[in-house]
Design an enzyme around this catalytic site. Structure first.
Site, PDB file in Angstrom:
ATOM      1  N   CYS A  52      17.075  37.739 -28.140  1.00 47.86           N
ATOM      2  CA  CYS A  52      18.306  37.008 -27.857  1.00 47.86           C
ATOM      3  C   CYS A  52      19.414  37.581 -28.729  1.00 47.86           C
ATOM      4  CB  CYS A  52      18.102  35.540 -28.191  1.00 47.86           C
ATOM      5  SG  CYS A  52      16.616  34.891 -27.419  1.00 47.86           S
ATOM      6  N   ARG A 105      21.505  41.728 -24.767  1.00 48.68           N
ATOM      7  CA  ARG A 105      20.245  41.368 -25.409  1.00 48.68           C
ATOM      8  C   ARG A 105      19.465  40.326 -24.625  1.00 48.68           C
ATOM      9  NH1 ARG A 105      19.878  43.038 -30.596  1.00 48.68           N
ATOM     10  NH2 ARG A 105      18.240  41.538 -30.928  1.00 48.68           N
ATOM     11  N   LYS A 165      18.608  45.101 -23.827  1.00 53.20           N
ATOM     12  CA  LYS A 165      18.798  46.446 -24.358  1.00 53.20           C
ATOM     13  C   LYS A 165      17.927  46.716 -25.578  1.00 53.20           C
ATOM     14  CE  LYS A 165      21.843  50.167 -25.009  1.00 53.20           C
ATOM     15  NZ  LYS A 165      21.135  51.021 -24.047  1.00 53.20           N
ATOM     16  N   LYS A 179      15.159  55.396 -14.821  1.00 55.04           N
ATOM     17  CA  LYS A 179      16.561  54.984 -14.600  1.00 55.04           C
ATOM     18  C   LYS A 179      16.697  54.305 -13.244  1.00 55.04           C
ATOM     19  CE  LYS A 179      17.884  55.006 -17.716  1.00 55.04           C
ATOM     20  NZ  LYS A 179      17.386  55.542 -18.933  1.00 55.04           N
ATOM     21  N   TRP A 205      17.142  35.502 -24.079  1.00 54.77           N
ATOM     22  CA  TRP A 205      16.152  36.195 -23.270  1.00 54.77           C
ATOM     23  C   TRP A 205      14.874  35.399 -23.511  1.00 54.77           C
ATOM     24  CZ3 TRP A 205      11.546  39.093 -23.850  1.00 54.77           C
ATOM     25  CH2 TRP A 205      11.213  39.894 -22.756  1.00 54.77           C
ATOM     26  N   GLU A 213      11.951  60.195 -16.851  1.00 48.36           N
ATOM     27  CA  GLU A 213      13.189  59.493 -17.216  1.00 48.36           C
ATOM     28  C   GLU A 213      14.018  59.176 -15.959  1.00 48.36           C
ATOM     29  OE1 GLU A 213      14.460  57.868 -19.446  1.00 48.36           O
ATOM     30  OE2 GLU A 213      16.614  57.997 -19.261  1.00 48.36           O
ATOM     31  N   HIS A 247      -3.487  65.188  -6.756  1.00 49.27           N
ATOM     32  CA  HIS A 247      -4.708  64.567  -7.277  1.00 49.27           C
ATOM     33  C   HIS A 247      -4.751  63.068  -6.999  1.00 49.27           C
ATOM     34  CE1 HIS A 247      -5.983  68.279  -9.098  1.00 49.27           C
ATOM     35  NE2 HIS A 247      -4.756  68.426  -9.601  1.00 49.27           N
ATOM     36  N   GLU A 286      15.005  50.769 -13.143  1.00 49.42           N
ATOM     37  CA  GLU A 286      15.596  49.678 -13.920  1.00 49.42           C
ATOM     38  C   GLU A 286      16.949  49.218 -13.393  1.00 49.42           C
ATOM     39  OE1 GLU A 286      16.683  52.518 -17.747  1.00 49.42           O
ATOM     40  OE2 GLU A 286      16.178  50.448 -18.070  1.00 49.42           O
ATOM     41  N   ASN A 291      16.588  34.082 -32.729  1.00 50.08           N
ATOM     42  CA  ASN A 291      16.154  35.274 -31.994  1.00 50.08           C
ATOM     43  C   ASN A 291      14.799  35.667 -32.544  1.00 50.08           C
ATOM     44  OD1 ASN A 291      15.868  37.832 -30.796  1.00 50.08           O
ATOM     45  ND2 ASN A 291      16.963  38.815 -32.477  1.00 50.08           N
ATOM     46  N   GLY A 292      13.777  35.720 -31.685  1.00 48.43           N
ATOM     47  CA  GLY A 292      12.457  36.138 -32.148  1.00 48.43           C
ATOM     48  C   GLY A 292      11.392  35.170 -31.681  1.00 48.43           C
TER      49      GLY A 292
HETATM   50  C1  F6R Z   1      15.713  52.540 -20.649  1.00 49.06           C
HETATM   51  C2  F6R Z   1      15.848  51.883 -21.926  1.00 49.06           C
HETATM   52  C3  F6R Z   1      14.629  51.498 -22.672  1.00 49.06           C
HETATM   53  C4  F6R Z   1      14.787  51.899 -24.147  1.00 49.06           C
HETATM   54  C5  F6R Z   1      13.604  51.409 -24.972  1.00 49.06           C
HETATM   55  C6  F6R Z   1      13.696  51.867 -26.416  1.00 49.06           C
HETATM   56  O1  F6R Z   1      16.949  52.856 -20.106  1.00 49.06           O
HETATM   57  O2  F6R Z   1      16.934  51.633 -22.372  1.00 49.06           O
HETATM   58  O3  F6R Z   1      13.490  52.065 -22.112  1.00 49.06           O
HETATM   59  O4  F6R Z   1      14.898  53.286 -24.196  1.00 49.06           O
HETATM   60  O5  F6R Z   1      13.553  50.010 -24.927  1.00 49.06           O
HETATM   61  O6  F6R Z   1      14.868  51.389 -27.013  1.00 49.06           O
HETATM   62  P1  F6R Z   1      15.411  52.002 -28.368  1.00 49.06           P
HETATM   63  O7  F6R Z   1      15.841  53.399 -28.085  1.00 49.06           O
HETATM   64  O8  F6R Z   1      16.552  51.121 -28.760  1.00 49.06           O
HETATM   65  O9  F6R Z   1      14.285  51.957 -29.340  1.00 49.06           O
END
Ligand code: F6R
Length: 607
Positions: A2, A27, A602, A484, A75, A480, A503, A487, A99-100
């Protein structure tokens, strides 16, 4: 995961906290709430499930005159998403945001129920509130009540507690992010989960360590005090000048932060070599150049882990140092073999990802030297690592990470070159600077051709399945690219090594499935054969590859030609930008919430 914000000062506190919450919505956005002390000294609480806008509607027409408030964006972890479970939680004159996760919440709740406490919500957060109130009844002092209560809880959490009777705020954390700020000689005092929420208000930032009590007083002599749990003054905090400007938190001409951040990449790449060859980063890089590990063990999550795979290639192909990349969420559970001769390398944008932090702690406990490639200076990972290399991506707001990936991979490239002794001469530094500039120029040129990528997105956005494929250095880019798309466009996408498809997953290929085939100059012919296998099964081919390849053009249904010349080992970073744009425009066609995709946050500060 959060977001929490608190403010005490001279300005309108609700406005400051709402602006902070807006910036922290990345968040979590299941609900939002605020509580404040009104002009008569009473607590006012407003909270609502859903986005911050719902809370703002609730506040319309209300008297919001106050100089002390706390707020939260949620969250959900414990308890479903509804108004009651939203924060702040309040009892009498005490209000808290959290938060936590409190791991022993169930046991504590039972104990508190036995002494007469009644709970309104299903949250673990309310357990902490009850503990604080029970201590306050006995001690009548907020700081010591928070200290006593905090000693009883297990797990990683950050709390901000406001006491209306004394107009004070107390904050504390363990294993969760928390940052304090002040401006104009303590005129405004703030606390938040992220320094980002403080930009534009605080001129000084403080990063308290775990279990340091941060106490904000609202009497004539406004104070910000740091105390240990035994209430003795603490020096366990880092103090920094605020360096980010308001520009960094605004979208400007762009429709989304994600698009703004994709566009920022060329300038950031150019600035990176400057920072490491002629700027503040020089010492850090050249000190690390002396490292001679037997093996490098990279741990990270999500996009950062894929950047780790790109970096692994730099270390193994050229430095010939064995390098493994571990998903930080798995690493510590498999009793990994690590030792003093290894180097633990951690990669993270936020520097607050719980799994990455846990991996770093494990390495530290095994006496492994820990180095982090990280964006947020002052973050937990930054503070706890033996050394750091900043990726200098600036504030990344889009939940889907873009510019951070690029900067992580390139910072890793510089580290590999430095450890190989290839950055010692000025001539070599000039050579690398030119290569990074070339990459930046190519990305600039690609961004100009956005309409081509947009067209592909418009044609394919409603397809149900996407396979991103690549070989060698392009395999991480396939992973990657698929991440993208998943998500932000909510579409099923998988990243696969081109040669692996046959395979098993090739069984899924038919005329409804799209193959985004990433073809670099490396292993070109073999990758072409893999595309033919998909084509033979009627899969739709989008080839991203060398612009002069007639073969690829002929084979594909859609072709995005790129100029790889002179980019060599940096080319995967270039191709990745194409995937970022593709995901962005597919999501745009689908009308999803690009900067805040559903179910995501994030910074993932829970394990
Ligand atoms: C994907 C994304 C997540 C972060 C992951 C690690 O677009 O943003 O997969 O890359 O949660 O986050 P950090 O880099 O903050 O440790």
């Amino acid at each position: 995961m959060c977001g929490i914000v608190g403010h005490i000062g001279t300005k309108n506190s609700v406005e400051i906290v709402l602006e902070g919450l807006k910036r922290l919505e990345y968040r979590g956005y299941d609900s939002a709430g605020i509580s404040f002390v009104d002009e008569t000294g009473d607590l006012q609480i407003y909270k609502k499930s859903g986005r911050l806008d719902n809370l703002k509607s609730l506040l319309k027409g209300k008297n919001l005159n106050t100089t002390i408030s706390i707020g939260h964006t949620r969250w959900a972890t414990h308890g479903e998403v509804n108004d009651v479970n939203s924060h702040p939680h309040t009892r009498g004159s005490v209000s808290i945001v959290h938060n936590g996760i409190i791991e022993n919440a169930d046991r504590l709740r039972e104990e508190l129920k036995n002494i007469g406490f009644k709970f309104q919500s299903q949250t673990d957060s309310e357990v902490f509130l009850a503990l604080v109130c029970s201590n306050l009844d006995e001690k009548k002092d907020l700081v010591s009540s928070v200290a006593e209560s905090f000693k009883k809880i297990e797990g990683n959490s950050a709390f901000v507690v406001m006491f209306a009777k004394t107009c004070e705020i107390v904050a504390i954390k363990r294993g969760a992010p928390l940052v304090c700020g002040s401006s104009n000689n303590l005129k405004e005092l703030l606390v938040s989960s992220d320094p980002f929420a403080l930009i534009g208000v605080a001129d000084t930032i403080f990063f308290p360590e775990d279990e340091v009590i941060c106490s904000f007083g609202q009497d004539q002599k406004r104070e910000l005090k740091f105390l240990e749990l035994n209430l003795k003054p603490s020096t366990r905090y880092l103090k920094k000048k605020q360096t980010s400007s308001l520009n960094s938190v605004e979208k400007g001409e762009f429709e989304h932060f994600m698009l703004k951040e994709i566009h920022e990449q060329p300038d950031l790449i150019r600035a990176l070599t400057q920072y490491y060859f002629a700027g503040v980063g020089k010492d850090a890089l050249f000190t690390l150049a002396k490292l001679k590990p037997n093996r490098i063990c990279i741990s990270a999550c999500g996009t950062a882990a894929y950047a780790g795979l790109v970096i692994r290639d730099f270390f193994e192909k050229e430095n010939r140092i064995p390098c493994v990349v571990e998903l930080a969420s798995e690493f510590r559970y498999r009793n990994p073999i690590i030792g003093e001769k290894d180097l633990g390398l951690f990669i993270s944008q936020s520097g607050e990802t719980a799994d990455t932090l846990a991996a770093q702690h494990l390495c530290k406990s095994e006496k492994v030297k820990t180095v982090s490639i990280v964006n947020v200076e002052g973050s937990t990972l930054y503070r706890e690592s033996d050394a750091n290399l900043l990726i200098k991506a600036g504030v990344e707001i889009g939940v889907a990470s873009t510019k951070a990936f690029t900067q992580m991979a390139l910072t890793g490239r510089l580290l590999a070159l430095a450890m190989k002794g290839e950055l010692e001469s000025e001539a070599n530094q000039v050579k690398i600077t030119k290569k990074f500039s070339l990459l930046a120029d190519r990305i600039d040129a690609l961004i100009v051709r956005t309409s081509e990528i947009k067209k592909v997105a418009e044609r394919l956005y409603n397809k149900s399945g996407f396979f991103f494929t690549g070989r060698g250095s392009y395999f991480p880019i396939a992973l990657e690219g698929a991440l993208k798309l998943k998500e932000i466009a909510y579409v099923h996408a998988e990243g696969y090594a081109s040669g692996e498809l046959k395979h098993g997953p090739i069984a899924l290929i038919d005329e409804t499935v799209v193959n985004i085939a990433i073809v670099g100059p490396e292993l070109f012919d073999k990758t072409i054969s893999n595309i033919q296998e998909i084509k033979a099964r009627k899969g739709i081919i989008v080839a991203i590859g060398p612009e002069d390849s007639t073969e690829l053009k002929k084979l594909s249904d859609y072709f995005i030609g790129l100029n790889f010349d002179g980019l060599d080992e940096l080319a995967p970073v270039y191709v990745n930008v194409c995937n970022q744009l593709l995901a962005y425009y597919v999501a745009k066609e689908k009308g999803t919430d690009i900067d805040k995709p559903r179910n995501l946050a994030k910074s993932v500060t829970v394990e």
